[in-house]
Design an enzyme around this catalytic site. Structure first.
Site, mmCIF file in Angstrom:
data_model
loop_
_atom_site.group_PDB
_atom_site.id
_atom_site.type_symbol
_atom_site.label_atom_id
_atom_site.label_comp_id
_atom_site.label_asym_id
_atom_site.label_seq_id
_atom_site.Cartn_x
_atom_site.Cartn_y
_atom_site.Cartn_z
ATOM 1 N N HIS A 1 41.202 45.951 134.174
ATOM 2 C CA HIS A 1 40.555 47.267 134.141
ATOM 3 C C HIS A 1 41.293 48.256 133.234
ATOM 4 C CE1 HIS A 1 38.963 51.006 136.298
ATOM 5 N NE2 HIS A 1 37.878 50.359 135.929
ATOM 6 N N LYS B 1 42.683 50.196 129.873
ATOM 7 C CA LYS B 1 42.171 50.646 128.580
ATOM 8 C C LYS B 1 43.377 51.096 127.763
ATOM 9 C CE LYS B 1 38.779 51.486 131.707
ATOM 10 N NZ LYS B 1 38.949 51.622 133.160
ATOM 11 N N ASP C 1 49.543 51.240 114.830
ATOM 12 C CA ASP C 1 50.823 51.120 114.110
ATOM 13 C C ASP C 1 52.029 51.210 115.042
ATOM 14 O OD1 ASP C 1 49.538 50.790 111.696
ATOM 15 O OD2 ASP C 1 49.649 52.906 111.138
ATOM 16 N N LYS D 1 40.321 59.683 136.903
ATOM 17 C CA LYS D 1 41.275 59.107 137.855
ATOM 18 C C LYS D 1 42.544 59.937 137.764
ATOM 19 C CE LYS D 1 38.951 55.345 135.884
ATOM 20 N NZ LYS D 1 37.842 55.206 136.781
ATOM 21 N N ASP E 1 51.848 68.623 144.651
ATOM 22 C CA ASP E 1 52.724 69.817 144.646
ATOM 23 C C ASP E 1 52.903 70.463 143.271
ATOM 24 O OD1 ASP E 1 53.104 69.449 147.338
ATOM 25 O OD2 ASP E 1 55.055 68.489 147.126
#
Length: 399
Positions: free
Chosen positions: A145, A147, A152, A319, A324
């Site tokens: 999952h 990405k 370079d 996500k 705090d």
């Protein structure tokens, strides 16, 4: 008679799937090795709008001189995906090393003719997490999952976006798409490169991790952060620890809220000791049952005073977790059992308060575009919704 035969076959199939999944996950966990990267200093840009992200990414790819490494869970079959593939081919024909790694199941829409086109154009393409014996059901369920993009060895990307028209706000059902992605330049890119090359080795048996050309000297940036890879282990433990250490506030943004028992208990204990817990989820759903699967957890949290918001201005796929105001996590892992216990994920822990302030501004936008969920609304859902909740609860790890 036929009914009982079909029923018996169905029971056998379910039993086989359960045994396959249990044994497959047990065997997989034996082979996993914990990877801990040190805190790094990089310059990091937060990108929350698909067209902005891909403008940055495509421009960086266009300027590549040595290598382009790209890993996505989903590469779709639409005009935008083909434009992205064309760009990779162009760079390969310019003499740049281009590698494209895709999850086998997540990218099933990629046609054979496009795979051939990429290979003929000089792009080295491979598929990750292939379904294989002896644990067919488990390997079908466990997905890569992550990405990751590195250019370079100096510029890196990670986050929630994949490649397809929905991610650039061209899907009438899910647009606008709300997500969080990060662009890095600085020390942290070497860790993204290592993760890509590890997944590349697993998919191709080609080990490029000792090639110095992929690891140029990198200057320090301004943001303190730490790359955090997980593979069905560790994330539950680490997230619970941060939640248990929270003193004033916990904010979670996720498209799917299906926590493990350990994480759920940590959230309830935080609420009991007076910590403010805020959760943002989409009102729209992009998969069956995932919305209903979250309702039993929300009822428990609402009783203890949690603030739960449903995002109304498109589809919410971010996500993010903030503790705090001095710790923030952004990456690929959803707040669900699939990410905690099954998938290969990649997150980024951020410790820089100035950067976290920028994230807070985006979270405030998320909340302003949301409606607050109440216990009264949840308790008044239809009988059909309750049935879907029960079904979702029985298969929650696989949602």
């Amino acid at each position: 008679m036929w009914f009982f035969i079909v029923l018996a076959l169905l029971v056998l199939l379910i039993a086989w799937c359960m045994i396959d999944f249990y044994l497959g996950r047990r065997e997989f966990r034996k082979t996993r090795h914990k990877r801990v990267y040190p805190k790094r200093f990089s310059n990091i840009i937060l990108l929350t709008h698909g067209p902005d992200l891909f403008n940055h990414l495509c421009e960086d790819i266009k300027t590549a001189k040595e290598s382009v490494h790209v890993l996505f869970f989903i590469l779709s079959d639409d005009h935008f995906s083909r434009e992205f593939m064309d760009l990779l081919i162009q760079k390969a024909q310019d003499g740049v090393e281009v590698r494209l790694l895709l999850d086998q199941i997540g990218s099933t829409k990629v046609k054979k003719q496009h795979i051939t086109m990429l290979r003929d154009g000089g792009v080295d393409i491979a598929f990750s997490q292939k379904v294989k014996a002896p644990y067919f059901f488990f390997t079908f369920q466990q997905r890569n999952h992550r990405k990751i993009s590195t250019i370079d060895g100096k510029i890196g990307y990670l986050g929630g976006y994949n490649v397809g028209r929905e991610y650039i706000d061209e899907d009438p059902k899910l647009s606008p798409w709300r997500d969080y992605h990060l662009r890095l330049d600085g020390e942290g890119v070497q860790d993204l490169q290592k993760e890509f090359l590890l997944d590349w080795f697993r998919a191709t048996n080609k080990d490029l991790s000792d090639e110095a050309k992929y690891f140029p000297v990198l200057e320090k940036g301004t943001v303190t952060h730490q790359i955090f890879p997980t593979e069905g282990i560790r994330i539950e433990e680490i997230f619970s620890r941060y939640i248990e250490d929270a003193k004033t506030s916990i904010t979670i943004g996720t498209p799917y809220f299906i926590p493990t028992e350990k994480v759920m208990n940590s959230l309830i204990l935080a609420l009991k000791r007076g910590v403010t817990v805020t959760i943002i989820v989409p009102n729209k759903s992009d998969h069956m049952l995932v919305k209903e699967a979250s309702f039993p957890y929300f009822r428990k949290l609402l009783v203890y005073g949690a603030n739960i918001y449903q995002y109304m201005e498109g589809f919410y796929h971010a996500k993010v977790m903030m503790i705090d105001n001095d710790f923030c996590d952004i990456g690929t892992a959803n707040f669900d059992k699939r990410s905690f216990e099954l998938n290969l994920e990649l997150n980024n822990f951020l410790y820089d308060q100035q950067f976290i302030k920028k994230v807070k501004i985006e979270i405030a936008k998320d909340i302003s575009g949301s409606e607050r969920l109440t216990i009264e609304k949840l308790n008044s859902v239809s009988f059909f919704t309750r049935v879907k909740e029960a079904v979702a609860g029985s298969i929650s790890t696989l949602l």
